[in-house]
Design a protein around this motif. Sequence first.
Motif, short mmCIF file in Angstrom:
data_model
loop_
_atom_site.label_atom_id
_atom_site.label_comp_id
_atom_site.label_asym_id
_atom_site.label_seq_id
_atom_site.Cartn_x
_atom_site.Cartn_y
_atom_site.Cartn_z
N LYS A 23 50.99 44.48 46.96
CA LYS A 23 52.25 44.20 46.35
C LYS A 23 52.69 44.87 45.09
N PRO A 24 53.35 46.04 44.12
CA PRO A 24 53.04 46.25 42.94
C PRO A 24 53.11 45.21 41.83
N PRO A 25 53.72 43.94 42.40
CA PRO A 25 53.21 42.87 41.24
C PRO A 25 52.03 42.42 41.19
N ASN A 26 51.57 42.64 42.14
CA ASN A 26 50.34 42.18 42.51
C ASN A 26 48.80 42.52 41.21
N ILE A 27 49.14 43.89 41.61
CA ILE A 27 48.57 44.56 41.16
C ILE A 27 48.88 45.02 40.13
N SER A 28 49.90 45.53 39.37
CA SER A 28 49.75 45.82 38.17
C SER A 28 49.21 44.59 37.02
N TRP A 29 50.06 43.30 38.02
CA TRP A 29 49.62 41.68 36.89
C TRP A 29 47.84 41.46 37.17
N GLY A 30 47.19 42.25 38.20
CA GLY A 30 45.33 42.03 37.80
C GLY A 30 45.08 42.71 37.31
N ILE A 31 45.58 43.68 36.94
CA ILE A 31 45.34 44.77 35.88
C ILE A 31 45.81 44.70 34.38
N LEU A 32 46.39 44.00 34.57
CA LEU A 32 47.45 43.83 32.74
C LEU A 32 46.99 43.09 32.42
N PHE A 33 47.12 41.78 32.99
CA PHE A 33 46.24 41.00 32.33
C PHE A 33 45.44 40.43 31.82
N PRO A 34 44.48 41.25 32.13
CA PRO A 34 42.78 41.28 31.60
C PRO A 34 42.76 42.14 30.46
N LEU A 61 38.14 41.03 37.76
CA LEU A 61 36.84 41.02 39.31
C LEU A 61 37.90 38.93 39.46
N LEU A 62 37.38 38.47 38.04
CA LEU A 62 38.20 36.45 37.86
C LEU A 62 39.21 35.91 38.76
N PHE A 63 40.04 37.19 37.72
CA PHE A 63 41.62 36.99 38.69
C PHE A 63 42.00 38.00 39.46
N GLY A 64 41.06 38.63 39.67
CA GLY A 64 41.68 39.61 41.03
C GLY A 64 41.96 39.45 42.12
N THR A 65 40.50 38.03 42.30
CA THR A 65 40.43 37.84 43.45
C THR A 65 40.71 36.72 43.43
N SER A 66 40.78 35.32 42.73
CA SER A 66 40.72 34.30 42.68
C SER A 66 42.24 33.97 42.36
N SER A 67 43.28 34.72 41.86
CA SER A 67 44.62 34.29 41.86
C SER A 67 45.62 34.26 42.90
N MET A 68 45.39 35.55 43.60
CA MET A 68 46.02 35.08 44.61
C MET A 68 45.31 34.42 46.58
N GLU A 69 44.17 33.97 45.94
CA GLU A 69 43.44 33.61 47.23
C GLU A 69 43.39 32.84 47.16
N ALA A 70 43.70 31.58 46.13
CA ALA A 70 43.82 30.48 45.61
C ALA A 70 45.33 29.65 46.45
N ILE A 71 46.47 31.13 46.35
CA ILE A 71 47.29 30.36 46.48
C ILE A 71 47.87 30.46 48.55
N ALA A 141 32.39 37.81 45.48
CA ALA A 141 32.04 36.56 46.15
C ALA A 141 32.00 35.62 46.19
N ALA A 142 32.08 35.11 44.54
CA ALA A 142 31.56 33.90 43.86
C ALA A 142 33.16 33.91 43.23
N PHE A 143 34.08 34.54 42.45
CA PHE A 143 35.44 34.68 42.35
C PHE A 143 35.94 34.02 43.37
N SER A 144 35.93 34.70 44.81
CA SER A 144 36.76 34.44 45.70
C SER A 144 36.35 33.47 46.66
N ALA A 145 35.64 33.31 46.80
CA ALA A 145 34.21 31.66 47.24
C ALA A 145 35.53 30.38 46.18
N LEU A 146 35.49 30.75 44.96
CA LEU A 146 35.94 29.83 44.11
C LEU A 146 37.61 29.67 44.71
#
Lengths: 243, 309
Positions: A23-34, A61-71, A141-146
């Motif tokens: 979704k556009p907000p996820n993609i932009s947030w995933g890039i902009l935040f770091p 990678l850390l925020f891109g993999t884990s932010s949405m997955e944790a939810i 893989a490590a961040f996504s597993a986290l």
Amino acid sequence: MWRDDLRGMFYIALKDLRAYYLKPPNISWGILFPFAFVLAFAIRNPGELRDLVPGLLALTLLFGTSSMEAIVIVFERRTGALERLLLAPLRLSALLAGKLLGGMAFGLTVTAAVLAIALAAFGVGSVNWPLLILALLLSAAAFSALGAFVSVAVREVFEAQTLANFIRFPMMFLGGIFVPLGSMSPALRVVACLLPLTYAVEALRAAMDGRVTSATALDLAVLAAFAVVLFGAAVRTLARHIE
Amino acid sequence: MPDVIQVAQLTKHYPGARGAPPVRAVDGIEFAVRKGEVFGFLGPNGAGKTTTVRMLTGLTRPTAGSARILGFDLATEVTQIKKRIGVVPETSNLYDELSAFDNLVFSMQLYGVPRRERRARAEELLARFRLSEKRDVPFAQLSRGMKRALTVAAALAHRPPLLFLDEPTTGLDVMSARSLRGMIADLRREGVTVFLTTHYLEEAERLCDRIALIVQGRIVALDTVDGLKARLPARPAVEATLADGNGRIAMLRFEGRSVEEATQAALAQAAAEGRQVVALNTPRPTLEDVFVYLTGLSAEVMLAEKGKT
């Protein structure tokens, strides 16, 4: 059995990407935040911007993999949608592996975009591509597993966000991105050694600089171990929930 | 007809809170479901219906007992069972973000329906459940009745021979519930075995070939609707509709040792009160009468308890 599991993993990852990640907000947030973090640091230390690229990649990678997955998992548990996956003919480990793959795919996609921008700005130089790809895959893989572990360990979406941030933010400052490990006190260095981000940053730095040492192999091995242990813990925790 | 579900001493206990004894959600139940029948699992809220469905569909492990479903052992071959069953849980739980069409396709992907068949099957199901116009509408934007219908469609997407329906009409408006009951009747005609849990006595009476009555984790009766009704002791009675001079109507029940005696009692009371007998009926026992007789609970308990959840 394996065919069912592999098929299930693939389609769960694909569904998660379509339904949640791309979704556009996820993609932009995933890039902009770091970028925002790194830019803030670079304004104070403009000469060190190139040195920050491995850290920027690891952070993305850390925020891109884990932010949405944790939810995602905790959200699907709340809506009952996770039950659909639990009813499907695949093992619990395959279900979670599908979730893991979705997080990895999204994290790697936004990281690839950041990498392209970084390479355009600073040039390819002496990048060790096979090592870079391996380091990115193992870190993802490590961040996504986290993220998966955080998601199955809690019951509410806000708890997942709180727990994920509780883990990620200290990791961001102790993972060797902004402060080199050598400059840390011995106590903080011990803490840094317990964090997967530290090994991701080190492995990515070696790959970007093209300087592979025996320590790089250790970094990769530790990242793989983090992925396996956190994934195993997530599977066990989810299995306990549905007893 | 062969049994598609065989259950023996199936038990589920949950640990009690803070040292309290374990909660016996399901307590050693036994039953068999025949191929092609609509099997009703009827009981008040908290009786163990959903726990039983969760055990039979592999969502939770039994504490004790065994079950064979479509010839497979629940303890050791749960994946084989999952491949061959469809489940409609109490809550419509498809993906809000995906369209009606994409939800159906995803269900088929999970169950290994070949790629070349998915599109046609999804269109066929949308047409059958009168959802073709909502093909591209996200699940979140459908009405409650449409969500329920699509959830049933998704459970049928891989053509399972056995369908579990957990409280399918709860919370639906009259028309949607009626439409869904029609769909269940159609499935029966097509030879799909249906395991239906419900707390609606009328629904069970109308749809089910046989009914198991579960109360506090135990099956207290299992029979056809007529068989269950036959368990009621015979109490000859008539229902009389009486009208007074002002056109006020009252319906009264009269019992006796025979229907004739009950009729005489009705006519006598009407004459004594100066009212006219407008209609006389001999009431047939309902499933509600059976429920009250066998459980000692009032039928309202089912709905009242459900209303609390």
